[in-house]
Design an enzyme around this catalytic site. Structure first.
Site, PDB file in Angstrom:
ATOM      1  N   GLN A  64     -15.683 -70.865 123.801  1.00  0.00           N
ATOM      2  CA  GLN A  64     -15.337 -70.407 125.139  1.00  0.00           C
ATOM      3  C   GLN A  64     -15.572 -68.895 125.257  1.00  0.00           C
ATOM      4  O   GLN A  64     -16.000 -68.407 126.289  1.00  0.00           O
ATOM      5  CB  GLN A  64     -13.870 -70.770 125.437  1.00  0.00           C
ATOM      6  N   SER A  90      -8.862 -72.994 128.326  1.00  0.00           N
ATOM      7  CA  SER A  90      -9.700 -74.151 128.661  1.00  0.00           C
ATOM      8  C   SER A  90      -9.058 -75.443 128.170  1.00  0.00           C
ATOM      9  O   SER A  90      -8.636 -75.551 127.026  1.00  0.00           O
ATOM     10  CB  SER A  90     -11.079 -74.025 128.007  1.00  0.00           C
ATOM     11  N   GLU A 144     -13.557 -79.995 140.661  1.00  0.00           N
ATOM     12  CA  GLU A 144     -14.495 -80.389 139.601  1.00  0.00           C
ATOM     13  C   GLU A 144     -14.516 -81.904 139.468  1.00  0.00           C
ATOM     14  O   GLU A 144     -13.745 -82.480 138.709  1.00  0.00           O
ATOM     15  CB  GLU A 144     -14.086 -79.769 138.253  1.00  0.00           C
TER      16      GLU A 144
END
Ligand SMILES: [Zn+2]
Length: 179
Positions: A64, A90, A144
């Site tokens: 990440q 995340s 998303e």
């Protein structure tokens, strides 16, 4: 530092803009139970002529960090924060989240047939649409349609909420205001 909420006897790991994981939280791969349920879901989808593939599963803290560095080369930090989780924030680091594509390697989008199927079926296998449309202010992330979080069947059914998805933040009254 790790945030868990309780649902019946289950412990649900929460990662969002407020709650983060340390760089040492490193399951290295997707959760076993998730994979088992994904397999069952994949087969059910096949029966309905829906083809699914995982394009992104477990992602480490380090990975990440690498992504962030790359994105910051072409965009400013305020923008990047809207679509990329900061290292430790995340959900992919938990090993409990997957991004899905279809067999043409297209990310699942709202107009695709795969999405319709997923929207109404993933909860049966313990997955939820983690960043629903219209909940951007609650989750802190843009809609998303490809990102699914494994929470187990019981909680998934609650959050599916007959198709009117609830977020983990709403259901567990988690303050997620910090950006
Ligand atoms: Zn994702």
């Amino acid at each position: 530092m790790k945030k868990y909420v309780k649902f019946n006897k289950e412990k649900i790991l929460i990662v969002n803009k407020n709650y983060r994981l340390s760089r040492f939280f490193n399951p290295r791969k997707l959760n076993k139970e998730l994979l088992k349920q994904y397999d069952v879901m994949w087969q059910a989808a096949q029966k309905d002529k829906i083809n699914l593939n995982i394009v992104s599963g477990y992602r480490s803290y380090k990975y990440q960090q690498k992504l962030l560095k790359e994105y910051l080369r072409v965009d400013n930090v305020e923008n990047v924060k809207k679509y990329l989780a900061m290292p430790g924030h995340s959900e992919h680091q938990t090993g409990l989240a997957i991004d899905l594509i279809n067999t043409e390697s297209k990310l699942i989008k709202k107009y695709r047939k795969e999405y319709k199927w997923l929207y109404n079926n993933t909860y049966k296998y313990g997955f939820i649409l983690r960043y629903p449309k219209g909940k951007e202010n609650i989750t802190g992330y843009k809609y998303e349609p490809w990102h699914f979080r494994y929470v187990g069947k019981n909680l998934a059914k609650e959050l599916y909420n007959s198709g009117d998805y609830l977020t983990l933040e709403e259901y567990f009254h988690l303050n997620n205001k910090k950006r």
